[in-house]
Design an enzyme around this catalytic site. Sequence first.
Site, short mmCIF file in Angstrom:
data_model
loop_
_atom_site.label_atom_id
_atom_site.label_comp_id
_atom_site.label_asym_id
_atom_site.label_seq_id
_atom_site.Cartn_x
_atom_site.Cartn_y
_atom_site.Cartn_z
CB SER A 161 -11.46 7.18 -4.01
OG SER A 161 -10.27 7.67 -3.41
CE LYS A 217 -6.13 1.95 -0.71
NZ LYS A 217 -6.46 2.09 0.66
CE LYS A 240 -3.59 2.46 2.42
NZ LYS A 240 -4.68 2.36 3.39
CE1 TYR A 284 -14.99 3.11 -3.17
CE2 TYR A 284 -13.04 3.50 -4.51
CZ TYR A 284 -13.63 3.37 -3.28
OH TYR A 284 -12.86 3.47 -2.15
C1 PBG Z 1 -7.68 3.28 5.28
C2 PBG Z 1 -7.92 3.17 3.82
C3 PBG Z 1 -7.70 4.14 2.81
C4 PBG Z 1 -8.23 3.60 1.63
C5 PBG Z 1 -8.73 2.32 1.92
N1 PBG Z 1 -8.51 2.07 3.28
C6 PBG Z 1 -7.16 5.54 2.86
C7 PBG Z 1 -5.81 5.78 3.36
O1 PBG Z 1 -5.01 4.89 3.63
O2 PBG Z 1 -5.52 6.97 3.56
C8 PBG Z 1 -8.28 4.31 0.30
C9 PBG Z 1 -9.24 3.78 -0.71
C10 PBG Z 1 -9.54 4.67 -1.85
O3 PBG Z 1 -8.93 5.74 -2.06
O4 PBG Z 1 -10.44 4.30 -2.61
N2 PBG Z 1 -6.45 2.94 5.78
#
Ligand code: PBG
Length: 328
Positions: A272, A246, A193, A311
Amino acid sequence: MHRPRRLRQTSNIREMIAETNLHVANLIYPVFICDGENIDQPIRTLPGQSRMSIDVLSQKITAWKKLGLKNYALFPKIEDSKKDSRGSEALNDNGLLPKAIKYLKQNHPEISLFTDVALDPYSSDGHDGIVKNGEILNDETVQILSQMAVKQAQWGADWVCPSDMMDGRVAAIREALDENGFTKTSILSYTAKYASSFYGPFREALDSAPKAGDKKTYQMDFRNRTEAVRELSLDISEGADMVMVKPGLPYLDVVADLKAHSSVPVAVYNVSGEYAMLHFAAQAGALDLEKTMMECMYSFRRAGADVILTYFAPEVAKVLNSIESKIL
Ligand code: PBG
């Protein structure tokens, strides 16, 4: 002598030799839930997505199931007044998430629910872990995450999904789940991530942006690729059942690397900001939404993703259903 176009000249030959496929069963739909009843509140930066109260989500799932969508990732929008520095609301048995899991499981026993294990939606600091003097504490956070995972398993989640990037959390969560008898609860780890600016609309949806600083001391540096393979071997040795990359589109090289090295299925999160990019470009008349959406989905599969969190899930499912009905 060589005319590769011979293999492209009719749709019959193209269908016959297509190297990748995509099924509705490969999709997980991330959805936003909120307190209240009869609420369906659009999210400005995620066109077509909304924060839904549990009753509304449940009705919509009835429709989405008919498209074959059976996997949902739940993201709760927590009221500011319930946030604190330890994210205590994450462990509240009477909170929004437990209510949602129980209600949805009761009404739709055939669906699978994926729940995020991280503090940010619950934390007054907006970080995935406990903050002390500006530092995100690793081991103290892992303890809370383990409790969170056990709670979510108790409430009925099928998959717990650590999205925090603390070191050692997968092993700690696996151990805590097993000690408490949840040997069947699976772990989908956010393995690679990245500290990304593509999460903007998600953070708006949950009002979960960090109050100070950024997430670069725990989420990965987007300049790094080999490091993702290191995270992969750790997560597999710690007992992850599935691993994730991700964001998605700017990280297809990482998806391909993880697929090449992984002994467990690989998921990708089409986040997103990626969703928003296509929507706003289409709204400006720059591209065709449905076609670019499908191109992105196949690119994830081509790179090696087994599973896609997106989404776009209902829209993709509609397209796939219409393709299948044409073939039949
Ligand atoms: C929480 C989390 C996040 C996302 C999924 N789980 C945001 C982040 O880490 O700041 C982002 C998903 C998206 O942008 O669609 N830890």
